[in-house]
Design a protein around this motif. Structure first.
Motif: not given
Length: 396
Positions: A88-98, A118-125, A140-149
């Motif tokens: 929930m805290i990873a996908s909430s409408d109130l979140v921009d970046t995870v 569709g979050k801006r997802l900073l992938l350290a995992n 990532v593609k279907q949700g329109g997320a931005t994936l950043l390593p």
């Protein structure tokens, strides 16, 4: 407007570094939620400083302990505990970046939730891609997320690539990941069976958690990074190379078709790639020290195909074995390694037996192409069962 951030794994080394960068830019970021596994007191301190709306612990006992301490300290934070709460805290409408910094396969489900939202997802995992593979990329593609390593190597590669991903395939010759070589780069191979957990966790350059420190000592972290790079950048396994660079100044490189090489340099401080992920495509102050070129040591490089290194770091080659194997083999390798490292840290198997557990598990587990999170979790559980069987036999 400020970016509203969820930090998954906030009490680990990446999580605390993320919050350090966030604290330097109160005009740009605010913390929406934090999650942690067991470190109640540190989570309490983070809640007091950053005032998140939610704090999620991995288990009910730790969640209740945090809730009691938060109440007694007058903190207005919603304390939750459950996998659903983390998603929930990873996908909430109130979140921009995870910031995804939960170690291991446990981080896959919230990463998928953030991607689908569709979050801006900073992938350290890195395990999210190693285990999730095409399932994760599809989300990532279907949700329109931005994936950043965020891994230093993958952030370095990303910073060394052209801005337009559509041009990568036509311009890249190969990607070169650097590896420090860990604490045993010069140790007699014959003595590796005697390595203790304390020795394996003493990394010469980086401050990291126990699991990833052991992975660095075996070079399995680099095997997982090779797999991650394959999925992140869409190159073939044959376009991926690893070289040992003990000084950890060049974090990785991209070689182009004209044989020009573009590299990213920096001090060994994870706040650099974290700040870049948070601010991309801009750049902000990270708190990391600047390179002092007058004081830099000589930069050296070592091939991994020497006899000593190929034997010392035998696990590295499992990356290519898994990538060329059936779909799901990378997930099997990751699960086996998590079990083996945990057994080593618990002193149930020797350091050199980590590799044997990984090899046996890859050989013994039959993969069917995973098409969903449930498929991935089932394959992960099957691989862990096989790995635990190997550990039990070796521990006798």
């Amino acid at each position: 407007m400020k970016q509203r951030i969820t930090v998954l794994g906030s009490t680990g080394s990446i999580g605390t570094s993320t919050l350090d960068v966030v604290a330097r830019h109160p005009d740009k970021f605010e913390v929406f939620a934090l999650s942690a596994a067991t470190q109640v007191d540190l989570m309490l301190a983070q809640c007091a400083r950053f005032q998140p709306q939610y704090a999620v612990m991995a288990s009910e006992p730790h969640g209740r302990a945090l809730a009691e301490k938060a109440k007694s300290n007058g903190l207005n934070v919603n304390v939750l505990w459950s996998p659903d709460a983390i998603e929930m805290i990873a996908s909430s409408d109130l979140v921009d970046t995870v910031m995804a910094a939960i170690v291991g396969a446990a981080g896959l489900a919230p990463c998928l939730a953030a991607a689908r939202a569709g979050k801006r997802l900073l992938l350290a995992n890195k395990e999210a891609l190693v285990v999730g593979g095409e399932v994760f990329l599809d989300a990532v593609k279907q949700g329109g997320a931005t994936l950043l390593p965020i891994d230093s190597e993958h952030s370095a590669i990303f910073q060394s690539l052209p801005e337009d991903p559509a041009t990568w395939a036509q311009r890249i010759d190969k990607i070169i990941l650097t590896a420090s070589g860990g604490p045993f780069r010069e140790r007699d191979v014959a003595t590796l069976r005697d390595v203790t957990p304390e020795e394996a966790c003493a990394h010469p350059n980086w401050v990291m958690g126990r699991k990833i420190s052991v992975d660095s000592a075996t070079m399995m972290n680099k095997a997982l990074e090779v797999i991650e790079a394959r999925y992140l950048f869409g190159v073939s396994p044959d376009q991926l190379e690893v070289v040992i660079h003990p000084q950890s100044i060049i974090h990785s490189m991209v070689q182009y078709h004209d044989h020009s090489v573009v590299a990213q340099l920096g001090t060994p401080d994870m706040r650099g790639p974290i700040a870049y992920g948070l601010s991309w495509p801009e750049r902000i102050a990270s708190g990391a020290a600047a390179l002092n070129f007058r004081a830099l040591p000589a930069m050296t490089f070592e091939a991994l195909d020497s006899h000593d290194h190929s034997e010392r770091f035998a696990g590295l080659q499992l990356a290519w074995v898994a990538l060329r194997g059936p779909a799901g083999a990378c997930a099997v390798l990751n699960a086996a390694n998590e079990v083996a490292v945990a057994a080593f840290l618990d002193r149930r198997i020797r350091f050199d037996q980590i590799h044997h557990v990984n090899v046996e598990t890859l050989a013994n587990v039959t993969c069917s192409p995973p098409a969903s999170l449930d498929d991935l979790l089932a394959l992960d559980a099957h691989a862990r069962e096989a790995a635990n069987t190997s550990v039990a036999r070796m521990a006798r």
